[in-house]
Design an enzyme around this catalytic site. Structure first.
Site, PDB file in Angstrom:
ATOM      1  N   ASN A   1     -31.120   4.752   8.001  1.00  0.00           N
ATOM      2  CA  ASN A   1     -32.282   4.317   7.222  1.00  0.00           C
ATOM      3  C   ASN A   1     -32.900   5.490   6.477  1.00  0.00           C
ATOM      4  O   ASN A   1     -32.768   6.641   6.882  1.00  0.00           O
ATOM      5  CB  ASN A   1     -33.339   3.681   8.141  1.00  0.00           C
ATOM      6  CG  ASN A   1     -34.360   2.872   7.373  1.00  0.00           C
ATOM      7  OD1 ASN A   1     -33.992   2.119   6.466  1.00  0.00           O
ATOM      8  ND2 ASN A   1     -35.628   3.019   7.706  1.00  0.00           N
ATOM      9  N   ARG A   2     -33.541   5.153   5.356  1.00  0.00           N
ATOM     10  CA  ARG A   2     -34.262   6.170   4.571  1.00  0.00           C
ATOM     11  C   ARG A   2     -35.301   6.849   5.459  1.00  0.00           C
ATOM     12  O   ARG A   2     -35.391   8.060   5.498  1.00  0.00           O
ATOM     13  CB  ARG A   2     -34.931   5.452   3.383  1.00  0.00           C
ATOM     14  CG  ARG A   2     -35.798   6.319   2.546  1.00  0.00           C
ATOM     15  CD  ARG A   2     -36.325   5.550   1.361  1.00  0.00           C
ATOM     16  NE  ARG A   2     -37.170   4.402   1.737  1.00  0.00           N
ATOM     17  CZ  ARG A   2     -37.757   3.606   0.878  1.00  0.00           C
ATOM     18  NH1 ARG A   2     -37.565   3.781  -0.414  1.00  0.00           N
ATOM     19  NH2 ARG A   2     -38.500   2.601   1.283  1.00  0.00           N
TER      20      ARG A   2
ATOM     21  N   SER B   1     -34.090 -23.130   0.359  1.00  0.00           N
ATOM     22  CA  SER B   1     -34.241 -24.004   1.528  1.00  0.00           C
ATOM     23  C   SER B   1     -34.341 -25.499   1.186  1.00  0.00           C
ATOM     24  O   SER B   1     -33.780 -26.319   1.909  1.00  0.00           O
ATOM     25  CB  SER B   1     -35.441 -23.559   2.372  1.00  0.00           C
ATOM     26  OG  SER B   1     -35.127 -22.314   2.969  1.00  0.00           O
TER      27      SER B   1
ATOM     28  N   GLY C   1     -30.651   0.070   7.175  1.00  0.00           N
ATOM     29  CA  GLY C   1     -32.009  -0.449   7.099  1.00  0.00           C
ATOM     30  C   GLY C   1     -32.626  -0.489   8.481  1.00  0.00           C
ATOM     31  O   GLY C   1     -31.907  -0.535   9.496  1.00  0.00           O
TER      32      GLY C   1
ATOM     33  N   LYS D   1     -43.624 -13.720   8.774  1.00  0.00           N
ATOM     34  CA  LYS D   1     -42.824 -14.016   9.967  1.00  0.00           C
ATOM     35  C   LYS D   1     -43.412 -13.449  11.263  1.00  0.00           C
ATOM     36  O   LYS D   1     -43.151 -13.978  12.333  1.00  0.00           O
ATOM     37  CB  LYS D   1     -41.387 -13.498   9.788  1.00  0.00           C
ATOM     38  CG  LYS D   1     -40.581 -14.323   8.789  1.00  0.00           C
ATOM     39  CD  LYS D   1     -39.133 -13.863   8.756  1.00  0.00           C
ATOM     40  CE  LYS D   1     -38.363 -14.562   7.661  1.00  0.00           C
ATOM     41  NZ  LYS D   1     -36.934 -14.241   7.682  1.00  0.00           N
TER      42      LYS D   1
ATOM     43  N   GLY E   1     -35.867  -2.357   8.788  1.00  0.00           N
ATOM     44  CA  GLY E   1     -37.002  -3.265   8.618  1.00  0.00           C
ATOM     45  C   GLY E   1     -36.926  -4.386   9.641  1.00  0.00           C
ATOM     46  O   GLY E   1     -36.202  -4.286  10.641  1.00  0.00           O
ATOM     47  N   GLY E   2     -37.671  -5.468   9.368  1.00  0.00           N
ATOM     48  CA  GLY E   2     -37.751  -6.578  10.318  1.00  0.00           C
ATOM     49  C   GLY E   2     -36.391  -7.190  10.620  1.00  0.00           C
ATOM     50  O   GLY E   2     -36.056  -7.453  11.780  1.00  0.00           O
TER      51      GLY E   2
ATOM     52  N   LEU F   1     -26.692  -8.845   3.751  1.00  0.00           N
ATOM     53  CA  LEU F   1     -27.555  -9.994   4.051  1.00  0.00           C
ATOM     54  C   LEU F   1     -28.179 -10.573   2.779  1.00  0.00           C
ATOM     55  O   LEU F   1     -28.731 -11.659   2.787  1.00  0.00           O
ATOM     56  CB  LEU F   1     -28.649  -9.608   5.055  1.00  0.00           C
ATOM     57  CG  LEU F   1     -28.132  -9.069   6.392  1.00  0.00           C
ATOM     58  CD1 LEU F   1     -29.266  -8.917   7.395  1.00  0.00           C
ATOM     59  CD2 LEU F   1     -27.045  -9.949   6.985  1.00  0.00           C
TER      60      LEU F   1
HETATM   61  P1  NAP Z   1     -38.219  -5.035   5.217  1.00  0.00           P
HETATM   62  O1  NAP Z   1     -38.763  -5.232   6.594  1.00  0.00           O
HETATM   63  O2  NAP Z   1     -39.139  -4.881   4.075  1.00  0.00           O
HETATM   64  O3  NAP Z   1     -37.237  -3.731   5.270  1.00  0.00           O
HETATM   65  C1  NAP Z   1     -36.696  -3.204   4.102  1.00  0.00           C
HETATM   66  C2  NAP Z   1     -35.669  -2.154   4.433  1.00  0.00           C
HETATM   67  O4  NAP Z   1     -35.092  -1.720   3.191  1.00  0.00           O
HETATM   68  C3  NAP Z   1     -36.222  -0.894   5.104  1.00  0.00           C
HETATM   69  O5  NAP Z   1     -35.244  -0.374   5.973  1.00  0.00           O
HETATM   70  C4  NAP Z   1     -36.440   0.062   3.916  1.00  0.00           C
HETATM   71  O6  NAP Z   1     -36.357   1.433   4.259  1.00  0.00           O
HETATM   72  C5  NAP Z   1     -35.247  -0.289   3.060  1.00  0.00           C
HETATM   73  N1  NAP Z   1     -35.481   0.042   1.662  1.00  0.00           N
HETATM   74  C6  NAP Z   1     -36.249  -0.632   0.766  1.00  0.00           C
HETATM   75  N2  NAP Z   1     -36.215  -0.019  -0.431  1.00  0.00           N
HETATM   76  C7  NAP Z   1     -35.422   1.077  -0.281  1.00  0.00           C
HETATM   77  C8  NAP Z   1     -34.983   2.107  -1.162  1.00  0.00           C
HETATM   78  N3  NAP Z   1     -35.365   2.135  -2.440  1.00  0.00           N
HETATM   79  N4  NAP Z   1     -34.157   3.068  -0.685  1.00  0.00           N
HETATM   80  C9  NAP Z   1     -33.757   3.041   0.612  1.00  0.00           C
HETATM   81  N5  NAP Z   1     -34.131   2.097   1.490  1.00  0.00           N
HETATM   82  C10 NAP Z   1     -34.942   1.120   1.055  1.00  0.00           C
HETATM   83  O7  NAP Z   1     -37.217  -6.229   4.801  1.00  0.00           O
HETATM   84  P2  NAP Z   1     -36.518  -7.324   5.735  1.00  0.00           P
HETATM   85  O8  NAP Z   1     -37.431  -8.469   5.923  1.00  0.00           O
HETATM   86  O9  NAP Z   1     -35.969  -6.622   6.922  1.00  0.00           O
HETATM   87  O10 NAP Z   1     -35.323  -7.839   4.781  1.00  0.00           O
HETATM   88  C11 NAP Z   1     -34.201  -7.018   4.481  1.00  0.00           C
HETATM   89  C12 NAP Z   1     -33.161  -7.799   3.681  1.00  0.00           C
HETATM   90  O11 NAP Z   1     -32.621  -8.890   4.424  1.00  0.00           O
HETATM   91  C13 NAP Z   1     -33.688  -8.388   2.376  1.00  0.00           C
HETATM   92  O12 NAP Z   1     -32.834  -7.982   1.354  1.00  0.00           O
HETATM   93  C14 NAP Z   1     -33.572  -9.876   2.551  1.00  0.00           C
HETATM   94  O13 NAP Z   1     -33.186 -10.514   1.355  1.00  0.00           O
HETATM   95  C15 NAP Z   1     -32.459 -10.003   3.562  1.00  0.00           C
HETATM   96  N6  NAP Z   1     -32.578 -11.276   4.330  1.00  0.00           N
HETATM   97  C16 NAP Z   1     -31.573 -12.193   4.250  1.00  0.00           C
HETATM   98  C17 NAP Z   1     -31.661 -13.380   4.948  1.00  0.00           C
HETATM   99  C18 NAP Z   1     -30.558 -14.419   4.843  1.00  0.00           C
HETATM  100  O14 NAP Z   1     -30.732 -15.536   5.329  1.00  0.00           O
HETATM  101  N7  NAP Z   1     -29.443 -14.104   4.239  1.00  0.00           N
HETATM  102  C19 NAP Z   1     -32.772 -13.663   5.753  1.00  0.00           C
HETATM  103  C20 NAP Z   1     -33.774 -12.691   5.819  1.00  0.00           C
HETATM  104  C21 NAP Z   1     -33.686 -11.517   5.098  1.00  0.00           C
HETATM  105  P3  NAP Z   1     -37.655   2.232   4.830  1.00  0.00           P
HETATM  106  O15 NAP Z   1     -37.743   1.834   6.273  1.00  0.00           O
HETATM  107  O16 NAP Z   1     -37.309   3.658   4.652  1.00  0.00           O
HETATM  108  O17 NAP Z   1     -38.821   1.793   4.026  1.00  0.00           O
END
Ligand code: NAP
Length: 295
Positions: A155-156, A23, A131, A71, A133-134, A233
């Site tokens: 999703n897992r 950022s 996925g 967040k 997650g958030g 992403l």
């Molecule tokens: P989060 O809420 O922690 O969610 C993580 C997700 O990944 C969940 O669906 C989780 O599954 C899954 N997961 C994690 N480890 C796993 C594994 N070993 N096997 C299978 N599934 C797995 O994360 P988030 O905040 O949503 O962020 C997700 C991604 O978006 C991150 O990689 C982040 O870098 C990216 N992102 C990018 C931007 C950008 O500007 N480009 C901005 C924000 C975020 P479960 O539900 O089964 O636990």
């Protein structure tokens, strides 16, 4: 870097960790380019989020970005939250106003702008989100709101995918006049149940992120044949395993760096009541690529 004096305004980032953030590249490049007397600094907030937000306000800080893991929690400490950010359930940008900060979500309009630029249209599309997650939840809302025809979440933990789809059914009629898409939740191994080969695959898990760059959420070649395009992403590594497998199936693949660029630009525009041109955005993007040692 700008010459800092008594009139210099400060913006920053609150998160934990913040060491690898891109950022500052975005905002300090924009400030220099646009002639704004502004510096952008990451703040590592290990605990005490409320104190950090109130302290930033007391220090006359113009605006803040908020990242993992704050967040959602940050919404408790604001003077107000924008309607869209409330629906998404996450705030990544704080804008100074009378009596406190107002929270916005610029991640989703950022992703939308990035996808538009890559020529990816959500209207009438079949959207597959990996996925629950958030970020996946926010992407699902975006896809539904922009008129996706079919929406599948894999999703897992299948219950989390189902919960998001239930929320969409409830929220969408209130958000827009858009029809509810055909909704489907699947576990990760059940990709053969996906009909057709026109899915826009959006990888919204943390699987494959540096340093675990060789990991991929689904390794089976057959899955990638179902995609029309693949959008990860993640942006570090610049080309993820998910992108490599998408390309190997002959489909276009994109990373999350443009999403990051545009969420930053939209935040900068809110803080400074300005408009960043496409040309300026491209210059910032080149700076980000340089910082990531690609090009
Ligand atoms: P989060 O809420 O922690 O969610 C993580 C997700 O990944 C969940 O669906 C989780 O599954 C899954 N997961 C994690 N480890 C796993 C594994 N070993 N096997 C299978 N599934 C797995 O994360 P988030 O905040 O949503 O962020 C997700 C991604 O978006 C991150 O990689 C982040 O870098 C990216 N992102 C990018 C931007 C950008 O500007 N480009 C901005 C924000 C975020 P479960 O539900 O089964 O636990």
């Amino acid at each position: 870097m700008n010459n800092i004096d008594g009139r210099t305004r400060t913006c920053g980032l609150i998160g934990n960790p913040v060491e690898h953030t891109m950022s500052p590249v975005i905002h300090n490049s924009l400030a220099a380019m646009m002639g704004h007397d502004l510096v952008y600094v990451p703040f590592h907030v290990k605990s005490g989020l409320r104190e950090a937000v109130e302290g930033a306000y007391a220090l006359n800080i113009l605006g803040m970005n908020v990242t993992v893991p704050y967040k959602s929690e940050v919404m408790n400490y604001l003077a107000g939250v924008d309607e869209k950010a409330k629906q998404i359930g996450a705030v990544n940008t704080l804008v100074r106003s009378e009596g406190g900060y107002i929270g916005y979500n610029t991640d989703m309009p950022g992703l939308y702008r990035a996808m538009k630029e890559e020529g990816i249209e959500l209207q009438g599309a079949e959207v597959l989100i990996l996925g629950a997650g958030g970020v996946a939840r926010a992407v699902a809302l975006l896809a539904a709101e922009k008129g996706a025809k079919r929406l599948c979440i894999m999703n897992r933990t299948i219950e989390k995918a189902k919960r998001i789809l239930e929320e969409i059914k409830e929220l969408l009629p209130r958000m827009s006049g858009t029809e509810i898409p055909e909704l489907l939740a699947l576990p990760l191994h059940a990709y053969e149940e996906l009909q057709g080969e026109e899915w826009i695959g959006i990888q919204a898990t943390s699987v494959g992120m540096f340093p675990n760059s060789d990991d991929v959420i689904i390794g089976a070649e057959g899955f990638y044949k179902k995609l029309k395009a693949g959008y990860d992403l993640i942006f570090n590594p610049y080309e993820t395993q998910f992108m490599k497998l998408t390309k190997a199936a002959g489909k276009p693949a994109y990373n999350g760096l443009k999403m990051l660029l545009y969420q930053g630009i939209i935040a900068y525009e809110l803080w400074n009541d300005t408009q960043v041109t496409e040309r300026q955005a491209q210059i910032v993007f080149a700076e980000m690529q340089k910082a990531m040692q690609v090009q």
